[in-house]
Design an enzyme around this catalytic site. Structure first.
Site, mmCIF file in Angstrom:
data_model
loop_
_atom_site.group_PDB
_atom_site.id
_atom_site.type_symbol
_atom_site.label_atom_id
_atom_site.label_comp_id
_atom_site.label_asym_id
_atom_site.label_seq_id
_atom_site.Cartn_x
_atom_site.Cartn_y
_atom_site.Cartn_z
ATOM 1 N N ASN A 41 -11.493 0.826 6.786
ATOM 2 C CA ASN A 41 -10.780 -0.054 7.696
ATOM 3 C C ASN A 41 -11.482 -0.359 9.130
ATOM 4 O OD1 ASN A 41 -8.527 -1.080 9.285
ATOM 5 N ND2 ASN A 41 -7.541 0.744 9.614
ATOM 6 N N TRP A 42 -11.734 -1.580 8.946
ATOM 7 C CA TRP A 42 -12.566 -2.294 9.938
ATOM 8 C C TRP A 42 -11.680 -2.517 11.131
ATOM 9 C CZ3 TRP A 42 -17.289 -5.772 8.941
ATOM 10 C CH2 TRP A 42 -18.536 -5.119 8.153
ATOM 11 N N HIS A 56 -0.035 1.170 8.452
ATOM 12 C CA HIS A 56 -0.846 1.782 9.270
ATOM 13 C C HIS A 56 -0.183 2.238 10.723
ATOM 14 C CE1 HIS A 56 -4.246 2.837 11.801
ATOM 15 N NE2 HIS A 56 -5.028 3.025 10.701
ATOM 16 N N GLY A 98 -9.225 8.241 15.163
ATOM 17 C CA GLY A 98 -10.135 7.665 16.121
ATOM 18 C C GLY A 98 -10.296 8.904 17.337
ATOM 19 N N SER A 112 -10.501 10.607 11.386
ATOM 20 C CA SER A 112 -11.758 11.233 12.015
ATOM 21 C C SER A 112 -12.468 11.681 10.767
ATOM 22 C CB SER A 112 -11.504 11.994 12.943
ATOM 23 O OG SER A 112 -10.977 11.475 14.267
ATOM 24 N N GLY A 166 -11.864 4.940 9.303
ATOM 25 C CA GLY A 166 -12.071 3.786 10.489
ATOM 26 C C GLY A 166 -13.305 3.623 10.977
ATOM 27 N N GLY A 167 -13.407 4.180 11.999
ATOM 28 C CA GLY A 167 -14.890 3.941 12.895
ATOM 29 C C GLY A 167 -16.157 4.444 12.085
HETATM 30 C C1 PEP Z 1 -7.923 4.596 10.408
HETATM 31 O O1 PEP Z 1 -8.153 3.612 11.145
HETATM 32 O O2 PEP Z 1 -7.227 4.649 9.229
HETATM 33 C C2 PEP Z 1 -8.695 5.900 10.738
HETATM 34 C C3 PEP Z 1 -8.542 6.937 9.950
HETATM 35 O O3 PEP Z 1 -9.499 5.907 11.692
HETATM 36 P P1 PEP Z 1 -10.756 6.664 12.132
HETATM 37 O O4 PEP Z 1 -11.499 7.082 10.765
HETATM 38 O O5 PEP Z 1 -11.702 6.095 13.017
HETATM 39 O O6 PEP Z 1 -9.997 8.195 12.546
#
Ligand code: PEP
Length: 244
Positions: free
Chosen positions: A11-12, A95, A171, A204, A225-226
């Site tokens: 997920n950008w 989300h 995040g 994360s 995400g990241g």
């Molecule tokens: C997300 O945005 O769905 C997510 C899990 O972000 P991150 O991996 O950055 O925690």
């Protein structure tokens, strides 16, 4: 690991310009025949260009949200059919950032998922507790309640994926313990109308913790995400999922 299909979904969020398509190309080149589903969900502005850049590759493209209506007077919104027309095959719905920033309810998420299915898209439906809900011992009640209200009628493994994303883990670099993830995924699996629906963990996930998370019985992959923004990081997560 269950018998559901394995999926690594990136997920950008609100990140990515045309120059960043290079990361998507690098990922597709590194994983020409992945042993799991691989999906990138860029911002809507990049869906069509990314689908073109990845055409012929094994990496799928998805959206991050869609409207519940098929078309009409909804300035700034995007319908599921438009996503499909741009080359998306999946769409993330509910989300926690949309639930928090745009007041999306689980009932609305179910309506969006219905629209996504009608347009031929797979919906990735997100559920997850806040930190205060976890501290109050309400985690299972919250996520199972969200699941019950967010899944549309007719949800099957062919059109639906569920992602468990604790809000406090997104995040932040913090994750639940492996036992806590297992407990929620076991409870989600038990409540799924089709037991073959894939269950992703999100929050994360990084190259350093992916393997231990993927070793949990009812975890079928991750929503990332990241760490999905860079091909090297996301690639390492894909490799961990392939090996699980
Ligand atoms: C997300 O945005 O769905 C997510 C899990 O972000 P991150 O991996 O950055 O925690």
């Amino acid at each position: 690991m269950s018998h559901a299909c394995k999926l690594a979904a990136g997920n950008w969020k609100m990140n990515g310009l045309r120059a960043d398509l290079e990361e998507a190309r690098a990922l597709a080149k590194a994983y020409p025949k992945p042993d799991c589903g691989v999906l990138l969900c860029p911002p809507a502005t990049l869906i069509s260009a990314m689908a073109e850049a990845l055409s012929g590759s094994a990496v799928m493209v998805g959206g991050q949200d869609c409207h519940a209506s098929a078309a009409g007077a909804h300035t700034g919104d995007i319908s599921a059919r438009m996503l499909a027309d741009s080359g998306a095959r999946q769409v993330i719905l509910g989300h926690s950032e949309r639930r928090a920033d745009h007041g999306e309810t689980s009932t609305l998420v179910a309506a969006k998922a219905m629209a996504a299915h009608e347009a031929g898209l797979v919906s990735i439906i997100c559920v997850g507790e806040t930190e205060s809900e976890r501290d109050a011992g309400q985690t299972l009640e919250v996520v199972l309640g969200q699941l019950a209200e967010s899944l549309p009628a007719g949800a099957t493994a062919a059109n639906t994926v569920v992602a468990y994303e604790p809000v406090w883990a997104i995040g932040t670099g913090r994750t639940p313990t492996l036992d806590q993830i297992a407990q929620v995924h076991d409870a989600l699996r038990a409540q799924l109308p089709d037991k073959a629906i894939s269950l992703l963990y999100g929050g994360s996930v990084k190259p350093g913790n992916a393997a231990e998370i993927f070793a949990i019985g009812n975890v079928d992959g991750a929503l990332v995400g990241g760490a999905s923004l860079k091909a090297a990081d996301f690639g390492a997560i894909i490799a961990a999922l392939e090996a699980a």
